[in-house]
Scaffold this active site. Structure first.
Site: not given
Ligand code: DGL
Length: 271
Positions: A14-15, A46-47, A77-78, A190-191
């Site tokens: 994940d990020s 990442y978003g 991570c979505n 988002c996780t």
């Molecule tokens: N946890 C990440 C997800 O499931 C996103 C968080 C981020 O923006 O990095 O999308």
């Protein structure tokens, strides 16, 4: 010679801290398995990154996890999956099973909430990729999701925002948005949001069903391992390893809170 990977670790990434919730569910369901977790804290969030940037991070993380000879990789991570799935379909070795957190959720909605008005909250990149609705619209029994980007949440969670008031205000601000009016079920897309699920439930006075994919993804992992005949049948002697591209105080706190002190935590820098 064909090597059976039954006792190899499962890789997840994940990020940041969000995917740790998937790792936790996985260890609860499959205590015999060992895991290698990568939190890309250096490139968080990442978003807010371009798809091209995310694809290059994902490539590097796959390389790192494959060096550990992981038998299965979970994209926890979505956003990473939304940005890189087309790249992965074309470029990654088909011998490594890969699972994500979006498909198990769509399947769950299809089987349990097809009649409901379903909402989705996620990062900017995930919402703008339209990945959830593209998948939903391929299912005959599902209607379009009411989606909302909630970009301030993941950074607050990753930082370990300890001012509950500020976090609750942000949650109220987003969930009061007109686009989520009248929903009966809400997908946490988002996780990171799984870590504040109780606060989101409280906003709705527990009247609507809030869905996170942690258990669904762990169950999917179990069925994929069974299918490939690589589910471990005895307790792994490997220690779980947690790697981060930037070791933050909050990552340390959360990983120790969820998995105890007896884990390996290390920095793994890449560009
Ligand atoms: N946890 C990440 C997800 O499931 C996103 C968080 C981020 O923006 O990095 O999308």
């Amino acid at each position: 010679m064909i090597i059976n990977k039954r006792y190899h670790p499962i890789g997840l990434f994940d990020s940041g801290i969000g995917g740790l919730t998937i790792a936790k569910s996985l260890k609860e369901l499959l205590p015999n398995e060992s895991i290698i977790y990568f939190g890309d804290t250096k490139h968080f969030p990442y978003g807010e990154k371009s798809s091209e940037d995310i694809i290059s991070y994902v490539k590097n993380i796959f390389e790192i996890l494959l060096k550990y000879d992981c038998k299965l990789i979970i994209i926890a991570c979505n956003t990473a999956y939304a940005a890189s799935h087309k790249y992965l379909e074309k470029n990654i070795d088909k011998n490594i099973p890969i699972i994500n957190v979006i498909d198990p959720m769509i399947e769950f909605i299809q089987n349990n909430h097809a009649e409901n008005k379903v909402g989705l909250i996620a990062t900017n990149r995930t919402i703008h990729s339209d990945i959830y609705n593209n998948k939903v619209l391929k299912c005959k029994n599902l209607n379009k999701l009411s989606s909302l980007a909630t970009p301030l949440l993941a950074p607050m969670i990753e930082k370990g925002q300890n001012d509950d008031n500020k976090l609750n205000k942000t949650i109220t601000h987003y969930l009061s948005n007109n686009s989520l009016k009248d929903i009966e079920t809400l997908i946490l897309g988002c996780t990171h949001y799984y870590l504040i699920k109780d606060k989101i439930e409280n906003f709705y006075n527990k009247k609507i069903k809030i869905l996170d994919a942690s258990k669904m993804a762990a169950e999917k992992a179990e069925s994929v391992l069974e299918k490939h005949n690589i589910l471990s049948d005895k307790k792994s002697t490997n220690k779980d390893i947690f790697m981060v591209s930037n070791l933050t105080e909050n990552f340390k706190n959360v990983v120790h809170k969820l998995f105890g002190e007896n884990i390996v935590l290390k920095s793994c820098i890449y560009d």
